[in-house]
Write a protein that holds these residues in place. Structure first.
Motif, PDB file in Angstrom:
ATOM      1  N   ARG A   1       5.229   0.966  -5.071  1.00 17.19           N
ATOM      2  CA  ARG A   1       4.670   1.921  -4.110  1.00 17.19           C
ATOM      3  C   ARG A   1       5.605   3.113  -3.933  1.00 17.19           C
ATOM      4  O   ARG A   1       5.160   4.267  -3.849  1.00 17.19           O
ATOM      5  N   LYS A   2       6.897   2.853  -3.920  1.00 18.94           N
ATOM      6  CA  LYS A   2       7.880   3.921  -3.767  1.00 18.94           C
ATOM      7  C   LYS A   2       7.809   4.882  -4.962  1.00 18.94           C
ATOM      8  O   LYS A   2       7.848   6.097  -4.792  1.00 18.94           O
ATOM      9  N   GLN A   3       7.679   4.330  -6.163  1.00 16.37           N
ATOM     10  CA  GLN A   3       7.582   5.165  -7.358  1.00 16.37           C
ATOM     11  C   GLN A   3       6.307   6.005  -7.335  1.00 16.37           C
ATOM     12  O   GLN A   3       6.317   7.179  -7.694  1.00 16.37           O
ATOM     13  N   GLN A   4       5.198   5.423  -6.895  1.00 19.85           N
ATOM     14  CA  GLN A   4       3.932   6.157  -6.818  1.00 19.85           C
ATOM     15  C   GLN A   4       4.044   7.304  -5.802  1.00 19.85           C
ATOM     16  O   GLN A   4       3.570   8.411  -6.049  1.00 19.85           O
ATOM     17  N   ASN A   5       4.687   7.046  -4.690  1.00 22.21           N
ATOM     18  CA  ASN A   5       4.843   8.082  -3.653  1.00 22.21           C
ATOM     19  C   ASN A   5       5.732   9.216  -4.129  1.00 22.21           C
ATOM     20  O   ASN A   5       5.504  10.376  -3.808  1.00 22.21           O
ATOM     21  N   ASN A   6       6.767   8.888  -4.905  1.00 23.74           N
ATOM     22  CA  ASN A   6       7.687   9.923  -5.393  1.00 23.74           C
ATOM     23  C   ASN A   6       7.027  10.812  -6.435  1.00 23.74           C
ATOM     24  O   ASN A   6       7.380  11.977  -6.550  1.00 23.74           O
ATOM     25  N   LYS A   7       6.074  10.318  -7.192  1.00 25.84           N
ATOM     26  CA  LYS A   7       5.385  11.121  -8.215  1.00 25.84           C
ATOM     27  C   LYS A   7       4.582  12.244  -7.575  1.00 25.84           C
ATOM     28  O   LYS A   7       4.423  13.304  -8.144  1.00 25.84           O
ATOM     29  N   GLY A   8       4.066  12.011  -6.385  1.00 29.56           N
ATOM     30  CA  GLY A   8       3.252  13.006  -5.710  1.00 29.56           C
ATOM     31  C   GLY A   8       4.049  14.116  -5.040  1.00 29.56           C
ATOM     32  O   GLY A   8       3.497  15.075  -4.549  1.00 29.56           O
TER      33      GLY A   8
END
Length: 52
Positions: free
Chosen positions: A43-50
């Motif tokens: 989830r942290k990686q997905q949030n950082n991509k945005g």
């Protein structure tokens, strides 16, 4: 004492260890984690991509 928690996302059981509980307390976090470490990382990686 370690606590067993069920992940909100993948439904896997994970341990919230005494050390993690102490860390959360020192940081002033009131709530226990609701996701396992793997789902938290994902989830942290997905949030950082945005945020680029």
């Amino acid at each position: 004492m370690d606590k067993k928690i069920i992940c909100k996302d993948c439904k896997a059981e994970f341990l919230f260890t005494e050390g993690e509980q102490q860390f959360y307390k020192e940081k002033g976090f009131d709530n226990e984690p609701v996701r396992c470490p793997e789902c938290r990382q994902s989830r942290k990686q997905q949030n950082n991509k945005g945020r680029r």
